[in-house]
Write a protein that holds these residues in place. Structure first.
Motif, PDB file in Angstrom:
ATOM      1  N   THR A  44     -86.870  61.131 -61.708  1.00  0.00           N
ATOM      2  CA  THR A  44     -86.049  59.978 -62.054  1.00  0.00           C
ATOM      3  C   THR A  44     -84.760  60.032 -61.238  1.00  0.00           C
ATOM      4  N   THR A  45     -84.026  58.936 -61.263  1.00  0.00           N
ATOM      5  CA  THR A  45     -82.695  58.941 -60.677  1.00  0.00           C
ATOM      6  C   THR A  45     -81.855  59.911 -61.511  1.00  0.00           C
TER       7      THR A  45
ATOM      8  N   LEU B 243     -84.731  57.625 -67.801  1.00  0.00           N
ATOM      9  CA  LEU B 243     -85.794  56.629 -67.921  1.00  0.00           C
ATOM     10  C   LEU B 243     -86.048  55.854 -66.626  1.00  0.00           C
ATOM     11  N   ASP B 244     -85.254  56.068 -65.592  1.00  0.00           N
ATOM     12  CA  ASP B 244     -85.399  55.345 -64.323  1.00  0.00           C
ATOM     13  C   ASP B 244     -86.350  56.110 -63.395  1.00  0.00           C
TER      14      ASP B 244
ATOM     15  N   ASP C 215     -83.667  63.817 -60.321  1.00  0.00           N
ATOM     16  CA  ASP C 215     -84.042  64.819 -61.325  1.00  0.00           C
ATOM     17  C   ASP C 215     -85.555  64.897 -61.356  1.00  0.00           C
ATOM     18  N   SER C 216     -86.109  66.095 -61.208  1.00  0.00           N
ATOM     19  CA  SER C 216     -87.558  66.284 -61.305  1.00  0.00           C
ATOM     20  C   SER C 216     -87.846  67.184 -62.500  1.00  0.00           C
ATOM     21  N   GLY C 217     -88.818  66.787 -63.310  1.00  0.00           N
ATOM     22  CA  GLY C 217     -89.137  67.515 -64.537  1.00  0.00           C
ATOM     23  C   GLY C 217     -90.404  68.336 -64.425  1.00  0.00           C
ATOM     24  N   PHE C 218     -90.313  69.596 -64.841  1.00  0.00           N
ATOM     25  CA  PHE C 218     -91.442  70.519 -64.806  1.00  0.00           C
ATOM     26  C   PHE C 218     -91.584  71.192 -66.167  1.00  0.00           C
TER      27      PHE C 218
END
Length: 188
Positions: free
Chosen positions: A79-80, A85-86, A157-160
Protein backbone atom coordinates in the motif's frame (compact mmCIF):
# COMPACT_ATOMS: atom_id res chain seq x y z
CA UNK A 1 -73.28 -38.27 -1.01
CA UNK A 2 -71.32 -39.69 1.73
CA UNK A 3 -68.51 -37.94 3.52
CA UNK A 4 -66.00 -40.22 1.89
CA UNK A 5 -67.22 -39.33 -1.57
CA UNK A 6 -67.00 -35.60 -0.74
CA UNK A 7 -63.38 -35.96 0.42
CA UNK A 8 -62.46 -37.91 -2.68
CA UNK A 9 -64.03 -35.30 -4.95
CA UNK A 10 -62.10 -32.42 -3.29
CA UNK A 11 -58.62 -33.99 -3.55
CA UNK A 12 -56.32 -32.37 -6.08
CA UNK A 13 -52.89 -33.37 -7.26
CA UNK A 14 -49.88 -31.33 -6.13
CA UNK A 15 -48.87 -28.40 -8.31
CA UNK A 16 -46.21 -29.13 -10.87
CA UNK A 17 -42.95 -27.18 -10.50
CA UNK A 18 -42.54 -24.43 -13.06
CA UNK A 19 -39.06 -25.37 -14.31
CA UNK A 20 -38.90 -22.58 -16.86
CA UNK A 21 -39.29 -19.94 -14.12
CA UNK A 22 -36.70 -21.60 -11.90
CA UNK A 23 -34.16 -21.90 -14.70
CA UNK A 24 -34.81 -18.26 -15.64
CA UNK A 25 -34.08 -17.14 -12.07
CA UNK A 26 -30.87 -19.21 -11.93
CA UNK A 27 -29.64 -17.75 -15.21
CA UNK A 28 -30.49 -14.24 -13.98
CA UNK A 29 -28.57 -14.74 -10.73
CA UNK A 30 -25.59 -16.21 -12.62
CA UNK A 31 -25.54 -13.16 -14.92
CA UNK A 32 -25.59 -10.76 -11.94
CA UNK A 33 -22.68 -12.64 -10.29
CA UNK A 34 -20.73 -12.59 -13.57
CA UNK A 35 -21.37 -8.84 -13.96
CA UNK A 36 -20.15 -8.09 -10.43
CA UNK A 37 -17.01 -10.20 -10.98
CA UNK A 38 -16.33 -8.42 -14.29
CA UNK A 39 -16.74 -4.99 -12.66
CA UNK A 40 -14.33 -5.93 -9.86
CA UNK A 41 -11.78 -7.13 -12.43
CA UNK A 42 -12.12 -3.91 -14.45
CA UNK A 43 -11.66 -1.87 -11.25
CA UNK A 44 -8.46 -3.78 -10.47
CA UNK A 45 -7.13 -3.14 -13.99
CA UNK A 46 -8.11 0.55 -13.76
CA UNK A 47 -6.22 0.90 -10.45
CA UNK A 48 -3.15 -0.62 -12.13
CA UNK A 49 -3.48 1.87 -15.00
CA UNK A 50 -3.66 4.80 -12.55
CA UNK A 51 -0.50 3.55 -10.81
CA UNK A 52 1.37 2.98 -14.07
CA UNK A 53 3.91 5.70 -13.18
CA UNK A 54 5.51 3.33 -10.66
CA UNK A 55 9.01 2.39 -11.95
CA UNK A 56 10.00 -1.20 -12.68
CA UNK A 57 10.88 -3.23 -9.59
CA UNK A 58 14.54 -3.95 -8.90
CA UNK A 59 15.98 -7.46 -9.09
CA UNK A 60 18.47 -8.99 -6.70
CA UNK A 61 22.16 -8.36 -7.45
CA UNK A 62 24.45 -11.21 -8.50
CA UNK A 63 26.32 -11.18 -5.16
CA UNK A 64 24.09 -9.73 -2.43
CA UNK A 65 26.53 -10.63 0.36
CA UNK A 66 26.08 -12.84 3.42
CA UNK A 67 22.55 -13.78 4.49
CA UNK A 68 21.42 -12.12 7.73
CA UNK A 69 17.89 -13.54 7.99
CA UNK A 70 15.49 -15.69 6.00
CA UNK A 71 11.76 -16.13 6.38
CA UNK A 72 9.07 -18.23 4.73
CA UNK A 73 5.51 -17.01 4.78
CA UNK A 74 2.97 -15.00 2.84
CA UNK A 75 3.13 -11.69 1.04
CA UNK A 76 -0.19 -9.90 1.64
CA UNK A 77 0.29 -6.88 -0.59
CA UNK A 78 1.61 -3.34 -0.70
CA UNK A 79 0.00 0.00 0.00
CA UNK A 80 0.98 3.64 -0.08
CA UNK A 81 3.00 4.20 3.11
CA UNK A 82 0.81 5.28 6.01
CA UNK A 83 -2.42 4.52 4.15
CA UNK A 84 -3.16 0.88 4.92
CA UNK A 85 -6.20 0.71 2.60
CA UNK A 86 -4.63 2.30 -0.52
CA UNK A 87 -3.52 -0.92 -2.25
CA UNK A 88 -0.85 -0.77 -4.94
CA UNK A 89 -1.54 -3.22 -7.78
CA UNK A 90 0.94 -1.97 -10.42
CA UNK A 91 4.01 -4.08 -11.22
CA UNK A 92 2.42 -7.13 -9.56
CA UNK A 93 2.61 -5.66 -6.05
CA UNK A 94 -1.10 -6.34 -5.53
CA UNK A 95 -0.78 -10.09 -6.03
CA UNK A 96 -0.91 -12.10 -2.82
CA UNK A 97 1.38 -15.10 -2.74
CA UNK A 98 3.72 -17.28 -0.80
CA UNK A 99 7.03 -15.52 -0.21
CA UNK A 100 10.60 -16.27 0.73
CA UNK A 101 12.34 -13.25 2.26
CA UNK A 102 16.10 -12.96 2.47
CA UNK A 103 17.83 -10.05 4.20
CA UNK A 104 21.42 -9.36 3.16
CA UNK A 105 23.75 -6.36 3.38
CA UNK A 106 22.54 -5.39 -0.13
CA UNK A 107 18.87 -5.30 0.88
CA UNK A 108 15.67 -7.35 1.07
CA UNK A 109 15.03 -10.00 -1.58
CA UNK A 110 11.40 -11.11 -1.95
CA UNK A 111 10.97 -14.31 -3.98
CA UNK A 112 7.33 -15.09 -4.79
CA UNK A 113 6.42 -18.29 -6.62
CA UNK A 114 3.68 -17.55 -9.12
CA UNK A 115 4.18 -13.78 -8.90
CA UNK A 116 6.88 -11.24 -9.76
CA UNK A 117 9.91 -11.29 -7.45
CA UNK A 118 11.34 -7.98 -6.29
CA UNK A 119 14.33 -6.60 -4.45
CA UNK A 120 14.45 -3.64 -2.08
CA UNK A 121 17.98 -2.16 -1.92
CA UNK A 122 19.26 -1.38 1.59
CA UNK A 123 19.37 2.34 0.77
CA UNK A 124 15.63 2.27 -0.09
CA UNK A 125 14.54 0.68 3.22
CA UNK A 126 12.82 3.22 5.50
CA UNK A 127 11.50 1.20 8.42
CA UNK A 128 9.90 -1.95 9.74
CA UNK A 129 7.16 -2.46 12.29
CA UNK A 130 4.61 -4.91 13.56
CA UNK A 131 1.06 -4.04 12.61
CA UNK A 132 -2.38 -5.59 12.53
CA UNK A 133 -3.48 -4.93 8.97
CA UNK A 134 -2.86 -4.01 5.38
CA UNK A 135 -5.40 -3.72 2.53
CA UNK A 136 -7.38 -6.94 2.43
CA UNK A 137 -5.80 -8.57 5.50
CA UNK A 138 -6.46 -7.85 9.16
CA UNK A 139 -4.84 -9.92 11.91
CA UNK A 140 -4.39 -9.67 15.64
CA UNK A 141 -2.16 -6.85 16.91
CA UNK A 142 1.45 -7.46 15.82
CA UNK A 143 0.51 -10.30 13.47
CA UNK A 144 1.92 -8.64 10.36
CA UNK A 145 5.46 -7.55 9.49
CA UNK A 146 5.23 -4.26 7.56
CA UNK A 147 8.33 -3.05 5.73
CA UNK A 148 8.38 0.57 4.54
CA UNK A 149 10.55 1.33 1.53
CA UNK A 150 11.06 4.00 -1.10
CA UNK A 151 10.49 3.18 -4.77
CA UNK A 152 11.01 6.10 -7.09
CA UNK A 153 9.14 9.00 -5.51
CA UNK A 154 6.63 6.76 -3.71
CA UNK A 155 6.92 5.43 -0.15
CA UNK A 156 5.47 1.91 0.05
CA UNK A 157 4.40 -0.38 2.91
CA UNK A 158 4.61 -4.10 2.14
CA UNK A 159 2.96 -6.63 4.45
CA UNK A 160 4.35 -10.07 5.23
CA UNK A 161 3.26 -12.84 7.59
CA UNK A 162 5.79 -15.46 8.59
CA UNK A 163 4.89 -19.12 8.95
CA UNK A 164 6.33 -18.67 12.44
CA UNK A 165 5.02 -15.37 13.84
CA UNK A 166 7.69 -15.33 16.55
CA UNK A 167 10.21 -14.35 13.82
CA UNK A 168 8.52 -10.98 13.22
CA UNK A 169 10.18 -9.15 16.11
CA UNK A 170 13.64 -10.36 15.06
CA UNK A 171 12.98 -9.05 11.55
CA UNK A 172 11.82 -5.66 12.81
CA UNK A 173 14.95 -5.29 14.95
CA UNK A 174 17.30 -6.43 12.17
CA UNK A 175 15.73 -4.20 9.51
CA UNK A 176 15.62 -1.11 11.74
CA UNK A 177 19.22 -1.71 12.87
CA UNK A 178 20.30 -2.03 9.23
CA UNK A 179 18.40 1.16 8.28
CA UNK A 180 19.91 3.15 11.17
CA UNK A 181 23.39 1.89 10.27
CA UNK A 182 22.89 2.87 6.59
CA UNK A 183 21.62 6.34 7.59
CA UNK A 184 24.54 6.86 9.98
CA UNK A 185 27.09 5.85 7.33
CA UNK A 186 25.36 8.07 4.74
CA UNK A 187 25.52 11.10 7.07
CA UNK A 188 29.30 10.94 7.32
Amino acid sequence: MTTLQLLAAEQKSAEVTDWAARIGWLIGIALVVALVYWLMREGWKWRGTLQNDLPELATAPEDPGPVRLTMSGRYHGSTTAGQWLDRIVARGLGTRSRAELTLTDAGLDVVRPGAADFFVPAAALRGARLDKGIAGKVLSEGGLLVVTWQHGDKAIDSGFRSDHAAEHLEWVEALNHMINKTETEGAR
